[in-house]
Design an enzyme around this catalytic site. Structure first.
Site, PDB file in Angstrom:
ATOM      1  N   PHE A  76       0.690  -1.071  -0.138  1.00 47.76           N
ATOM      2  CA  PHE A  76       0.126  -0.154   0.144  1.00 47.76           C
ATOM      3  C   PHE A  76       0.915   1.311  -0.049  1.00 47.76           C
ATOM      4  O   PHE A  76       1.618   1.382   0.813  1.00 47.76           O
ATOM      5  CB  PHE A  76      -0.774  -0.007   1.182  1.00 47.76           C
ATOM      6  CG  PHE A  76      -1.607   1.271   1.535  1.00 47.76           C
ATOM      7  CD1 PHE A  76      -2.198   2.022   0.616  1.00 47.76           C
ATOM      8  CD2 PHE A  76      -1.655   2.069   2.683  1.00 47.76           C
ATOM      9  CE1 PHE A  76      -3.008   3.016   0.830  1.00 47.76           C
ATOM     10  CE2 PHE A  76      -2.237   3.041   2.993  1.00 47.76           C
ATOM     11  CZ  PHE A  76      -2.869   3.938   1.867  1.00 47.76           C
ATOM     12  N   SER A  77       0.773   2.173  -1.060  1.00 48.29           N
ATOM     13  CA  SER A  77       1.451   3.490  -0.929  1.00 48.29           C
ATOM     14  C   SER A  77       2.914   2.998  -0.944  1.00 48.29           C
ATOM     15  O   SER A  77       3.355   2.761  -1.978  1.00 48.29           O
ATOM     16  CB  SER A  77       0.811   4.257   0.149  1.00 48.29           C
ATOM     17  OG  SER A  77       1.347   5.739   0.079  1.00 48.29           O
ATOM     18  N   TYR A  78       3.597   3.680  -0.317  1.00 52.84           N
ATOM     19  CA  TYR A  78       5.087   3.567   0.160  1.00 52.84           C
ATOM     20  C   TYR A  78       5.386   2.122  -0.056  1.00 52.84           C
ATOM     21  O   TYR A  78       6.468   1.563  -0.512  1.00 52.84           O
ATOM     22  CB  TYR A  78       5.634   4.025   1.334  1.00 52.84           C
ATOM     23  CG  TYR A  78       6.937   3.636   1.637  1.00 52.84           C
ATOM     24  CD1 TYR A  78       8.046   4.036   1.052  1.00 52.84           C
ATOM     25  CD2 TYR A  78       6.932   2.804   2.721  1.00 52.84           C
ATOM     26  CE1 TYR A  78       9.300   3.618   1.589  1.00 52.84           C
ATOM     27  CE2 TYR A  78       8.328   2.228   3.307  1.00 52.84           C
ATOM     28  CZ  TYR A  78       9.404   2.714   2.595  1.00 52.84           C
ATOM     29  OH  TYR A  78      10.506   2.441   3.056  1.00 52.84           O
TER      30      TYR A  78
END
Length: 228
Positions: A76-78
């Protein structure tokens, strides 16, 4: 039964997947949500030497010590940087690789190269902790729980380039991208466009802001169950 490994994003922790974890487990699946060193539940271990490699090893060691195989691995994301960096070590254990509103880096790219608008101080004497971005939540109740738990993150996690031995499309596992359409992001929109344009990828959208696991756990879980 499917094994899911869900890797959280910057400034966050595994607590962000608490609802998704419960929903998947209720369907009989095994769910692991490793916490990344120096942030979230492990913020007491922060330090200037914590890097992307540290976070990659957090995930690699979870997979190896639990002896996980044939898994759905989500970043998720980073966390997209982290799961990508883990592939050279554990890619043979992955059935489906999922990027949830996430960076999809090539070999040698970093968060700062993919998102140059995000300034990360560098050089002698520069601050080594980066404060969290402001985030929007779907309700005041979600915000009240999550905002106090977001912690600063060591700068080296953003500046260190990822290492990837082969392009994702050549790695032999399934690829899925999930885009949160209610919040703009140049880096995530570029990754989404790559997925939409390629027959090697599955593509989904969720009409919410970036914090998908907390804003829309039921919708996210439904997509993940479709990969089981």
């Amino acid at each position: 039964m499917t094994t899911y490994v869900l890797v959280h994003g910057a400034w966050g922790g595994s607590y962000g997947f608490r609802h998704v974890r419960r929903l998947l487990a209720a369907q009989g699946h095994e769910v692991f949500t490793p916490s990344l060193t120096g942030i979230g539940e492990r913020s007491h271990l922060t330090g200037p030497l914590v890097s992307l490699t540290t976070h990659v090893l957090d995930v690699v060691n979870t997979v190896r010590y639990e002896d996980l195989d044939d898994m759905v691995l989500l970043g998720f994301s980073y966390g997209g940087m982290v799961v990508t960096g883990a592939l050279d070590a554990i890619g043979d254990r992955v059935r489906e690789l999922v990027y949830l509103d996430a960076f999809v880096p090539a070999d040698g790219q970093s968060v700062t190269s993919l998102s140059p608008a995000r300034e990360v101080p560098q050089g002698l004497g520069a601050p080594w902790l980066i404060p969290p971005n402001e985030r929007a939540y779907d309700s005041p109740e979600i915000a009240a729980f999550s905002q106090p738990r977001r912690t600063p993150q060591p700068a080296r996690t953003f500046t260190e380039p990822v290492r990837l031995g082969a392009p994702l499309e050549e790695c032999g596992f399934g690829l899925t991208y999930i885009r949160a359409t209610a919040e703009p992001s140049v880096a995530f929109e570029a990754a989404a466009a790559r997925a939409k344009a390629s027959p090697a990828w599955r593509y989904h959208e969720i009409d919410t802001g970036h914090m998908v696991p907390e804003n829309r756990p039921e919708e996210l879980t439904a997509i993940l169950l479709g990969l089981a």
